[in-house]
Design an enzyme around this catalytic site. Structure first.
Site, mmCIF file in Angstrom:
data_model
loop_
_atom_site.group_PDB
_atom_site.id
_atom_site.type_symbol
_atom_site.label_atom_id
_atom_site.label_comp_id
_atom_site.label_asym_id
_atom_site.label_seq_id
_atom_site.Cartn_x
_atom_site.Cartn_y
_atom_site.Cartn_z
ATOM 1 N N CYS A 10 14.112 53.417 72.918
ATOM 2 C CA CYS A 10 13.412 52.135 72.920
ATOM 3 C C CYS A 10 12.670 52.025 74.240
ATOM 4 C CB CYS A 10 14.387 50.976 72.763
ATOM 5 S SG CYS A 10 13.601 49.354 72.895
ATOM 6 N N GLU B 242 7.669 51.138 68.019
ATOM 7 C CA GLU B 242 7.786 52.593 67.934
ATOM 8 C C GLU B 242 6.476 53.133 67.371
ATOM 9 O OE1 GLU B 242 9.874 54.412 69.244
ATOM 10 O OE2 GLU B 242 11.725 53.244 69.474
#
Length: 233
Positions: free
Chosen positions: A2, A102
């Site tokens: 992340c 993402e």
């Protein structure tokens, strides 16, 4: 991994959601990146927001600058790593967010940015750990990182890891200094895909200098990192 998230809620909304006080002003953030100063709620101060730098400096690396390399830790091995074990046992935190990003790879050069949120698009908390260290000037700084786990079926289409999202009812247990190691590890599972949403967003998210509401808006078509439209979504 992340490496980028958002926190677009207002100060009032965050105080109401987490039932803690935020001293001073807060400006909503749409494109949060490592090394930035960000709000967290710690096990040492669970009644208020603290502001720590994202990018932890482990205990064995004293007097080092905030690290971009240590921004995440794998939940499955957090108790096995010397660099994270002590923080997991003694220094846990909630990392408020309302989405994370993402990039889906299409070939060697093309990447499409996606945003992931809860189904209601409300605020939530990542499971985090934090550290305190002295900088080169002898000043005390605080840093944090986000724990990651195996992805659910929604995220796995884009990436092989996802951040640990805590359920609201488990947040107090995560901060509780009396929670057992066994109970804490049980909180680090994968959030259900059925309770999340994902959508493509503007390639503006690729640059951390861009931080505006347009970053988190759903795009009508998939656009790669160069601003080119693609048939794939």
């Amino acid at each position: 991994m992340c490496g980028r998230y958002s926190l677009s809620k207002s100060k009032i909304e965050l105080e109401e959601r987490f039932q803690v006080e935020m001293l001073g002003d807060f400006k909503p953030r749409y494109n949060i990146a490592p090394t930035q100063l960000l709000p967290v709620i710690t096990s040492d101060s669970p009644k208020g927001f603290s502001f720590f730098y994202w990018g932890i400096t482990p205990e064995f690396a004293k007097n080092k600058p905030v690290s971009q390399k240590f921004i995440n830790a794998r939940a499955e091995t957090v108790m096995e790593k010397v660099s994270f074990k002590n923080a997991f046992q003694k220094r846990r935190c909630l990392v408020p967010a309302d989405g994370f990003f993402e990039w889906k790879k299409l070939g060697k050069k093309t990447k499409i940015p996606y945003r992931f949120t809860l189904a209601d698009e409300g605020a939530f908390a990542f499971a985090g750990i934090w550290e305190e260290y002295e900088n080169e000037l002898g000043e005390s700084n605080h840093t944090f990182l986000i724990l990651t786990t195996a992805p659910n079926s929604l995220v796995s289409e884009i990436h092989d890891r996802m951040p640990v999202i805590l359920r609201k009812e488990d947040e107090k247990k995560w901060l509780d200094n009396y929670s057992s190691q066994e109970d804490l590890l049980k909180l680090l599972g994968t959030y259900q895909a059925e309770e999340m949403l994902s959508y493509t967003v503007s390639p503006l998210v690729n640059s951390i200098t861009n931080d505006s509401p347009s970053i988190i808006r759903k795009t009508s078509a998939s656009i790669d990192q160069f601003g080119n439209y693609t048939l794939f979504g």
